[in-house]
Design a protein around this motif. Structure first.
Motif, PDB file in Angstrom:
ATOM      1  N   ASN A 135      32.545  -1.321 -11.761  1.00 50.20           N
ATOM      2  CA  ASN A 135      33.373  -0.108 -11.767  1.00 50.20           C
ATOM      3  C   ASN A 135      34.478  -0.284 -10.733  1.00 50.20           C
ATOM      4  O   ASN A 135      34.383   0.168  -9.596  1.00 50.20           O
ATOM      5  CB  ASN A 135      32.517   1.116 -11.458  1.00 50.20           C
ATOM      6  N   PRO A 137      38.248   0.404 -10.939  1.00 49.90           N
ATOM      7  CA  PRO A 137      39.486   0.845 -11.599  1.00 49.90           C
ATOM      8  C   PRO A 137      40.724   0.530 -10.772  1.00 49.90           C
ATOM      9  O   PRO A 137      40.640   0.338  -9.557  1.00 49.90           O
ATOM     10  CB  PRO A 137      39.280   2.348 -11.753  1.00 49.90           C
ATOM     11  N   ARG A 139      45.372   1.173 -10.870  1.00 53.82           N
ATOM     12  CA  ARG A 139      46.419   2.016 -11.438  1.00 53.82           C
ATOM     13  C   ARG A 139      47.122   1.313 -12.599  1.00 53.82           C
ATOM     14  O   ARG A 139      47.637   1.952 -13.516  1.00 53.82           O
ATOM     15  CB  ARG A 139      47.437   2.384 -10.356  1.00 53.82           C
ATOM     16  N   ARG A 168      40.481  -0.188 -17.455  1.00 52.20           N
ATOM     17  CA  ARG A 168      40.450  -0.210 -15.992  1.00 52.20           C
ATOM     18  C   ARG A 168      41.698   0.445 -15.397  1.00 52.20           C
ATOM     19  O   ARG A 168      41.752   0.714 -14.196  1.00 52.20           O
ATOM     20  CB  ARG A 168      40.342  -1.654 -15.484  1.00 52.20           C
ATOM     21  N   ARG A 171      42.809   5.606 -12.289  1.00 54.75           N
ATOM     22  CA  ARG A 171      41.655   5.979 -11.453  1.00 54.75           C
ATOM     23  C   ARG A 171      41.379   7.480 -11.571  1.00 54.75           C
ATOM     24  O   ARG A 171      42.296   8.287 -11.375  1.00 54.75           O
ATOM     25  CB  ARG A 171      41.930   5.600  -9.995  1.00 54.75           C
ATOM     26  N   ARG A 172      40.165   7.802 -11.918  1.00 53.12           N
ATOM     27  CA  ARG A 172      39.806   9.202 -12.116  1.00 53.12           C
ATOM     28  C   ARG A 172      40.032   9.997 -10.832  1.00 53.12           C
ATOM     29  O   ARG A 172      39.570   9.611  -9.755  1.00 53.12           O
ATOM     30  CB  ARG A 172      38.348   9.307 -12.560  1.00 53.12           C
ATOM     31  N   LYS A 174      42.746  10.361  -9.230  1.00 56.18           N
ATOM     32  CA  LYS A 174      43.863   9.854  -8.424  1.00 56.18           C
ATOM     33  C   LYS A 174      45.140   9.678  -9.237  1.00 56.18           C
ATOM     34  O   LYS A 174      46.226   9.981  -8.762  1.00 56.18           O
ATOM     35  CB  LYS A 174      43.482   8.515  -7.781  1.00 56.18           C
TER      36      LYS A 174
END
Length: 539
Positions: A135, A137, A139, A168, A171-172, A174
């Motif tokens: 996990n 991720p 931008r 990927r 970002r959750r 962000k």
């Protein structure tokens, strides 16, 4: 990499300049952190060299990177800390650039993962395995190519692979959205783009199989057969197949009703014709069972032999054998010669077959043909597929020349075209392709088999002399009414035969999902383990 600008070849210098210009653009758009996916470890090592003029970290971040690095290598032996594979990565990391692929030492990969997870690395060059399970991720995600070599051929990235890697980006909590950039160094067609971005993901099928090692582990951790069955019953394999059973049962019931309705509408002549067809099929199954015994047929399945493949009601048509091997299990040699006690299911035949469009996306089905011209459907391609020996329905006398290597798509297509030409010359012209004679060519002298083979010959003669069989090829110059009636009766008989095959295939699928199948397999393998003194008699 081949194909693209000018003469179609991108030099290393051009590739480095492209990478540098790309990341200047990424910096100007504030799209960091970014993951750059390459499909070779060499590229993951080479691409960072193009960014030597860029520095992505502050002095404070450099200090944090050195601190994490120094703490991590303390777990190594003093002499290992000075290895080039360990020390050379630090200057790259300090500039905010990471490398991640399977060729790195585990400690180095762990350092890279920690630093990227903490946001200290701004650019990460990785192979596609980084997208699987971790996990991490970012931008922005960059693809250095849209094709990859999968060990057999160079192909467009599959939809599932593209989704996994491009997912990927973003970002959750962000980023409002993620950015995906594709570096294209050759012409990219619309079909390739649609296949990669919008194609159906490859189906996820369980390959769960009971092995002796699994049984020993299950019994070691459980308290007996019931607990072992509980584990099996909770497996993804059992869930996946049990979930499909209700639909299969409904399909089986519909198939049975349709067949019974057709049988009721069948005249006495049609009934007699269908009885003869069923008798021929039953006798063919009996003779084929003997013909396909590995010690008899494998010597004939040399590379280039043309065979017919049929899976239940699904006819794959003619294919070309490439190689044969034993299904290796429990340490058995995959290439050990067959013997009289071997089962047909224990061997596979790598076969060149024609697939319908979508095979690269995991949609596995035979290519259809035009009923009049015999032409393959648009987009059909030849691929090599492992076929269980029990699915071979005919071994012909035809043998094609195979190239030294089938890695080249052009060579594979050439063999596929030759097999298709044989189909047009024989089956599509109404002529049966000559088959291996089990008596003359295979020297089968078993008395029971010879009697069955003679019955089959008699049944075929009776079938081919039946009026419905003789009239099914009648043209407009004959008795039109009689020909039309015979044609309708023949189509009805063909449909009944296909429905019978479909019923058999569905029943087999349903039976294969039952827990009783695993009980039987567990019991049989447990008996073997008991004889070898690996299990107590009371288990």
């Amino acid at each position: 990499r081949g194909g693209g600008r000018g003469d179609g070849v991108v030099s290393r210098g051009d590739a480095g300049e492209d990478m540098l210009n790309l990341f200047k653009h990424v910096l100007s758009k504030q799209l960091l952190p970014a993951i750059v996916f390459s499909f070779s470890r060499r590229e993951c090592e080479e691409h960072p060299k193009a960014l030597t003029s860029l520095n992505f970290t502050t002095d404070e971040e450099k200090a944090s990177i050195r601190e994490v690095y120094d703490c991590a290598i303390q777990s190594l032996l003093p002499e290992d800390r000075s290895l080039a594979a360990v020390t050379k990565i630090l200057p790259v990391l300090e500039r905010g650039i990471g490398i991640h692929h399977s060729g790195l030492l585990p400690i180095v990969k762990e350092i890279v993962e920690i630093l990227f997870g903490e946001g200290l690395l701004k650019v990460l060059f990785a192979t596609e395995t980084f997208a699987m399970g971790l996990n991490m991720p970012a931008r922005c995600v960059v693809f250095t190519a849209f094709k990859k070599f999968d060990g057999i051929e160079e192909r467009v990235i599959a939809p599932g692979e593209y989704t996994q890697m491009s997912g990927r980006a973003g970002r959750r909590g962000k980023d409002p959205f993620g950015t995906c950039i594709m570096m294209v160094d050759r012409k990219m067609g619309r079909e390739d783009v649609e296949s990669m971005v919008l194609g159906a993901p490859q189906a996820l099928d369980s390959e769960f199989r009971l092995t002796y090692y699994q049984i020993l582990n299950l019994l070691k951790r459980a308290s007996g057969t019931m607990d072992t069955e509980y584990v099996i019953g909770k497996s993804f394999h059992h869930f996946q197949h049990t979930e499909r059973v209700p639909a299969w049962r409904r399909e089986l019931e519909d198939t049975r009703r349709e067949r019974e309705a057709l049988v009721r509408a069948t005249s006495s002549a049609e009934g007699e014709f269908e009885t003869l067809r069923s008798e021929v099929r039953a006798l063919q199954d009996l003779t084929l069972e003997e013909i396909l015994k590995p010690h008899r047929c494998l010597p004939l399945l040399k590379p280039g032999r043309v065979i017919r493949v049929r899976e239940g009601a699904q006819d794959w048509g003619y294919g070309v054998a490439v190689a044969t091997s034993r299904i290796s299990s429990d340490g058995a040699d995959a290439f050990s010669p067959p013997n009289a006690s071997d089962k047909t299911e224990a061997f596979i035949v790598d076969t060149i077959l024609h697939f319908a469009p979508g095979a690269q996306d995991g949609i596995v089905r035979p290519a259809t043909r035009d009923p009049t011209t015999g032409a393959l459907e648009p987009g059909a391609q030849a691929h090599v597929m492992p076929v269980n020996l029990r699915l071979v329905s005919n071994i012909t006398t035809c043998v094609l020349d195979l190239p030294l290597s089938l890695d080249d798509r052009a060579e594979l297509d050439r063999v596929g075209d030759a097999a298709h030409e044989l189909f047009l010359r024989f089956d599509n012209a109404g002529v049966t392709m000559p088959s291996i004679d089990p008596v003359e060519d295979m020297r089968i002298d078993d008395r029971t088999f010879l009697e069955t083979f003679e019955k089959l010959a008699d049944a075929k003669r009776a079938l081919e002399s039946h009026p419905l069989f003789l009239n099914r090829g009648a043209d407009d110059g004959g008795d039109t009414a009689n020909a039309s009636a015979s044609s309708a009766a023949t189509r009805r008989a063909d449909r009944i035969a296909n429905l019978i095959d479909a019923e058999r295939e569905l029943s087999t699928k349903i039976d294969a999902t039952e827990l009783s199948k695993f009980r039987h397999e567990l019991s049989r393998r447990a008996q073997v383990l008991q004889k070898l003194d690996h299990l107590d008699a009371d288990l």
